[in-house]
Design a protein around this motif. Sequence first.
Motif, PDB file in Angstrom:
ATOM      1  N   PHE A 139       0.834  -1.197   0.000  1.00 33.51           N
ATOM      2  CA  PHE A 139       0.000   0.000   0.000  1.00 33.51           C
ATOM      3  C   PHE A 139       0.878   1.260   0.000  1.00 33.51           C
ATOM      4  CE2 PHE A 139      -3.063  -2.928   2.217  1.00 33.51           C
ATOM      5  CZ  PHE A 139      -4.005  -2.934   1.188  1.00 33.51           C
ATOM      6  N   VAL A 140       0.396   2.282  -0.685  1.00 34.30           N
ATOM      7  CA  VAL A 140       1.112   3.551  -0.752  1.00 34.30           C
ATOM      8  C   VAL A 140       0.324   4.595   0.019  1.00 34.30           C
ATOM      9  CG1 VAL A 140       2.082   5.318  -2.262  1.00 34.30           C
ATOM     10  CG2 VAL A 140       2.017   2.929  -3.013  1.00 34.30           C
ATOM     11  N   GLU A 141       0.969   5.198   1.013  1.00 33.26           N
ATOM     12  CA  GLU A 141       0.349   6.259   1.800  1.00 33.26           C
ATOM     13  C   GLU A 141       1.291   7.462   1.820  1.00 33.26           C
ATOM     14  OE1 GLU A 141      -0.531   4.757   5.673  1.00 33.26           O
ATOM     15  OE2 GLU A 141      -1.932   3.211   4.948  1.00 33.26           O
ATOM     16  N   ASP A 142       0.822   8.577   1.280  1.00 32.96           N
ATOM     17  CA  ASP A 142       1.631   9.799   1.204  1.00 32.96           C
ATOM     18  C   ASP A 142       2.986   9.523   0.553  1.00 32.96           C
ATOM     19  OD1 ASP A 142      -0.375  11.288   2.520  1.00 32.96           O
ATOM     20  OD2 ASP A 142       0.381  10.627   4.482  1.00 32.96           O
ATOM     21  N   GLY A 143       2.965   8.709  -0.492  1.00 33.41           N
ATOM     22  CA  GLY A 143       4.182   8.415  -1.232  1.00 33.41           C
ATOM     23  C   GLY A 143       5.083   7.372  -0.600  1.00 33.41           C
ATOM     24  N   VAL A 144       4.664   6.812   0.528  1.00 37.33           N
ATOM     25  CA  VAL A 144       5.471   5.814   1.238  1.00 37.33           C
ATOM     26  C   VAL A 144       4.806   4.451   1.135  1.00 37.33           C
ATOM     27  CG1 VAL A 144       6.394   5.117   3.487  1.00 37.33           C
ATOM     28  CG2 VAL A 144       6.379   7.535   2.837  1.00 37.33           C
ATOM     29  N   ILE A 145       5.591   3.424   0.820  1.00 40.93           N
ATOM     30  CA  ILE A 145       5.064   2.054   0.801  1.00 40.93           C
ATOM     31  C   ILE A 145       5.082   1.560   2.239  1.00 40.93           C
ATOM     32  CG2 ILE A 145       5.420  -0.312   0.016  1.00 40.93           C
ATOM     33  CD1 ILE A 145       6.652   2.677  -2.008  1.00 40.93           C
ATOM     34  N   VAL A 146       3.892   1.397   2.815  1.00 44.50           N
ATOM     35  CA  VAL A 146       3.788   1.088   4.239  1.00 44.50           C
ATOM     36  C   VAL A 146       3.863  -0.423   4.457  1.00 44.50           C
ATOM     37  CG1 VAL A 146       2.511   3.180   4.747  1.00 44.50           C
ATOM     38  CG2 VAL A 146       1.258   1.097   4.164  1.00 44.50           C
ATOM     39  N   ASN A 147       4.423  -0.812   5.579  1.00 47.90           N
ATOM     40  CA  ASN A 147       4.729  -2.216   5.827  1.00 47.90           C
ATOM     41  C   ASN A 147       3.585  -2.984   6.501  1.00 47.90           C
ATOM     42  OD1 ASN A 147       7.446  -4.033   5.951  1.00 47.90           O
ATOM     43  ND2 ASN A 147       6.096  -4.569   7.643  1.00 47.90           N
ATOM     44  N   GLY A 165      -6.463 -23.943  -3.260  1.00 47.20           N
ATOM     45  CA  GLY A 165      -5.742 -25.190  -3.529  1.00 47.20           C
ATOM     46  C   GLY A 165      -4.271 -25.042  -3.806  1.00 47.20           C
ATOM     47  N   ALA A 166      -3.695 -23.860  -3.586  1.00 45.46           N
ATOM     48  CA  ALA A 166      -2.267 -23.675  -3.813  1.00 45.46           C
ATOM     49  C   ALA A 166      -1.453 -24.597  -2.907  1.00 45.46           C
ATOM     50  CB  ALA A 166      -1.873 -22.219  -3.573  1.00 45.46           C
ATOM     51  N   ASP A 167      -0.413 -25.170  -3.477  1.00 42.66           N
ATOM     52  CA  ASP A 167       0.488 -26.036  -2.713  1.00 42.66           C
ATOM     53  C   ASP A 167       1.652 -25.253  -2.124  1.00 42.66           C
ATOM     54  OD1 ASP A 167      -0.596 -28.822  -3.541  1.00 42.66           O
ATOM     55  OD2 ASP A 167      -0.305 -27.791  -5.454  1.00 42.66           O
ATOM     56  N   ILE A 168       2.082 -24.224  -2.850  1.00 46.96           N
ATOM     57  CA  ILE A 168       3.244 -23.429  -2.462  1.00 46.96           C
ATOM     58  C   ILE A 168       2.850 -21.960  -2.514  1.00 46.96           C
ATOM     59  CG2 ILE A 168       5.647 -22.852  -2.950  1.00 46.96           C
ATOM     60  CD1 ILE A 168       5.761 -25.478  -4.647  1.00 46.96           C
ATOM     61  N   ILE A 169       3.031 -21.261  -1.403  1.00 47.83           N
ATOM     62  CA  ILE A 169       2.771 -19.824  -1.344  1.00 47.83           C
ATOM     63  C   ILE A 169       4.107 -19.108  -1.518  1.00 47.83           C
ATOM     64  CG2 ILE A 169       1.987 -17.918   0.108  1.00 47.83           C
ATOM     65  CD1 ILE A 169      -0.291 -19.737  -0.722  1.00 47.83           C
ATOM     66  N   GLY A 170       4.143 -18.160  -2.455  1.00 47.74           N
ATOM     67  CA  GLY A 170       5.389 -17.455  -2.742  1.00 47.74           C
ATOM     68  C   GLY A 170       5.316 -15.978  -2.432  1.00 47.74           C
ATOM     69  N   PRO A 171       5.568 -15.551  -1.195  1.00 42.97           N
ATOM     70  CA  PRO A 171       5.561 -14.115  -0.888  1.00 42.97           C
ATOM     71  C   PRO A 171       6.745 -13.425  -1.573  1.00 42.97           C
ATOM     72  CG  PRO A 171       5.335 -15.467   1.101  1.00 42.97           C
ATOM     73  CD  PRO A 171       5.800 -16.367   0.005  1.00 42.97           C
ATOM     74  N   SER A 172       6.441 -12.520  -2.503  1.00 44.27           N
ATOM     75  CA  SER A 172       7.486 -11.857  -3.293  1.00 44.27           C
ATOM     76  C   SER A 172       7.585 -10.373  -2.995  1.00 44.27           C
ATOM     77  CB  SER A 172       7.215 -12.069  -4.779  1.00 44.27           C
ATOM     78  OG  SER A 172       6.015 -11.433  -5.178  1.00 44.27           O
ATOM     79  N   ASP A 173       6.927  -9.920  -1.949  1.00 46.87           N
ATOM     80  CA  ASP A 173       6.719  -8.497  -1.684  1.00 46.87           C
ATOM     81  C   ASP A 173       7.868  -7.827  -0.954  1.00 46.87           C
ATOM     82  OD1 ASP A 173       5.914  -8.631   1.504  1.00 46.87           O
ATOM     83  OD2 ASP A 173       5.434 -10.433   0.360  1.00 46.87           O
ATOM     84  N   MET A 174       8.613  -8.590  -0.155  1.00 45.26           N
ATOM     85  CA  MET A 174       9.746  -8.099   0.638  1.00 45.26           C
ATOM     86  C   MET A 174       9.352  -7.182   1.792  1.00 45.26           C
ATOM     87  SD  MET A 174      12.519  -9.602  -0.299  1.00 45.26           S
ATOM     88  CE  MET A 174      13.882  -8.599   0.270  1.00 45.26           C
ATOM     89  N   MET A 175       8.128  -7.300   2.292  1.00 51.71           N
ATOM     90  CA  MET A 175       7.747  -6.573   3.500  1.00 51.71           C
ATOM     91  C   MET A 175       8.313  -7.296   4.731  1.00 51.71           C
ATOM     92  SD  MET A 175       5.985  -4.006   2.395  1.00 51.71           S
ATOM     93  CE  MET A 175       6.386  -3.883   0.642  1.00 51.71           C
ATOM     94  N   LEU A 221       3.283   1.537 -12.415  1.00 53.52           N
ATOM     95  CA  LEU A 221       4.288   1.762 -11.381  1.00 53.52           C
ATOM     96  C   LEU A 221       4.695   3.226 -11.305  1.00 53.52           C
ATOM     97  CD1 LEU A 221       6.165   0.550  -9.235  1.00 53.52           C
ATOM     98  CD2 LEU A 221       7.847   0.183 -11.059  1.00 53.52           C
ATOM     99  N   LYS A 222       4.577   3.757 -10.104  1.00 57.57           N
ATOM    100  CA  LYS A 222       4.994   5.126  -9.840  1.00 57.57           C
ATOM    101  C   LYS A 222       6.210   5.084  -8.920  1.00 57.57           C
ATOM    102  CE  LYS A 222       0.269   6.960 -10.294  1.00 57.57           C
ATOM    103  NZ  LYS A 222      -0.299   5.709 -10.838  1.00 57.57           N
ATOM    104  N   GLY A 223       7.326   5.621  -9.404  1.00 62.74           N
ATOM    105  CA  GLY A 223       8.550   5.556  -8.618  1.00 62.74           C
ATOM    106  C   GLY A 223       9.259   4.236  -8.804  1.00 62.74           C
ATOM    107  N   ASP A 224       9.979   3.805  -7.782  1.00 64.01           N
ATOM    108  CA  ASP A 224      10.715   2.547  -7.851  1.00 64.01           C
ATOM    109  C   ASP A 224      10.458   1.731  -6.588  1.00 64.01           C
ATOM    110  OD1 ASP A 224      12.533   3.367  -5.751  1.00 64.01           O
ATOM    111  OD2 ASP A 224      13.607   4.561  -7.242  1.00 64.01           O
ATOM    112  N   LYS A 225      11.108   0.580  -6.492  1.00 67.07           N
ATOM    113  CA  LYS A 225      10.858  -0.343  -5.381  1.00 67.07           C
ATOM    114  C   LYS A 225      12.071  -0.477  -4.462  1.00 67.07           C
ATOM    115  CE  LYS A 225       7.354  -2.902  -7.966  1.00 67.07           C
ATOM    116  NZ  LYS A 225       6.701  -4.223  -8.202  1.00 67.07           N
ATOM    117  N   LYS A 226      12.940   0.521  -4.488  1.00 64.23           N
ATOM    118  CA  LYS A 226      14.197   0.417  -3.752  1.00 64.23           C
ATOM    119  C   LYS A 226      14.030   0.502  -2.248  1.00 64.23           C
ATOM    120  CE  LYS A 226      16.959   2.197  -7.580  1.00 64.23           C
ATOM    121  NZ  LYS A 226      17.874   3.264  -8.041  1.00 64.23           N
ATOM    122  N   SER A 227      12.874   0.967  -1.754  1.00 60.72           N
ATOM    123  CA  SER A 227      12.695   1.058  -0.305  1.00 60.72           C
ATOM    124  C   SER A 227      12.309  -0.285   0.305  1.00 60.72           C
ATOM    125  CB  SER A 227      11.643   2.116   0.050  1.00 60.72           C
ATOM    126  OG  SER A 227      10.339   1.681  -0.306  1.00 60.72           O
TER     127      SER A 227
END
Length: 333
Positions: A139-147, A165-175, A221-227
Amino acid sequence: MPPITAPFPTARLRRTRGSAQLRALVRETALTVDDLIWPLFVRDGDGIEEEIPSMPGVYRRSVDRIVEAAREAADLGIPAVCLFPYTDPALKTEDCAEAWNPRNLSNRATRAIKAAVPDLAIMTDVALDPYNIHGHDGFVEDGVIVNDRTVEALVKMAVAQAEAGADIIGPSDMMDGRIGAIRAALEEGGFTGVTILSYAAKYASAFYGPFRDAVGASGALKGDKKSYQMDPANSDEALRLVARDLGEGADMVMVKPGMLYLDICRRVKSSFGVPTFAYQVSGEYSMIAGAAAQGWIDGDKAMLESLIAFKRAGCDGVLTYFAPAVARALAGR
């Protein structure tokens, strides 16, 4: 212990390279179809299979065609597929509610595959970017990706995927903290056998561009994902992240991208000895496939050499768009 080698000419190291039979006998690394996970892109509609311009030979498929691809994977002996949705832009919102809709594309495809090919393992992606009007994994709040608010949404998303029915869950978000929260929710929901393959060391890479085209996230995509994704200059940090995710309940871990981060794959495998995977990401795939299409390289040989590199670096398996082609090559088809 250093290798012991007699002086030349007593030792001629070319002896064991002298024939195909000898090379096979002393080969240190083996690539098999069991090492492959095939990423698939699912879109709405019926009877649709459209090639992605930036990923030659890779397609967005409607659910019925995804089922056909799943049957193909099973016939080739590929043990798992991984689903990524191309979401209708009208369903991308600030609150990302489509992410945990039981009838969203990913969940519908999971149910359809399980009905048709029940023995094929299905991996699903947990991140908000396919559903986020801003194109971010959180989620983006005031330009910040909140954790923390994002983690709450990821938990709902993971549970919906497990229910489908998923066998494997793949969290790719990096929170931070999402593995522990997802594991607790799966346990509470009775999904004790669902495996978590954590994108534990996911870098803020320039090699994701074709994938973002494939899922329709490039324009959003607005901005980047470096944070939240890792700095490509860091290595020790990857080990801290892997240790954290394992401590929170991850069963397997992933390094992403793969080919440019083989040193990280080796460090993770050597340090933890856990099932370690890598993602041969879209940009890595497209470099090989694009050069092969131009006749600049032998595509089949480059494909296999790239996959052997993952195994040599210690990976137990690889997510690769080459999966069906590799499976056919290994089977001599």
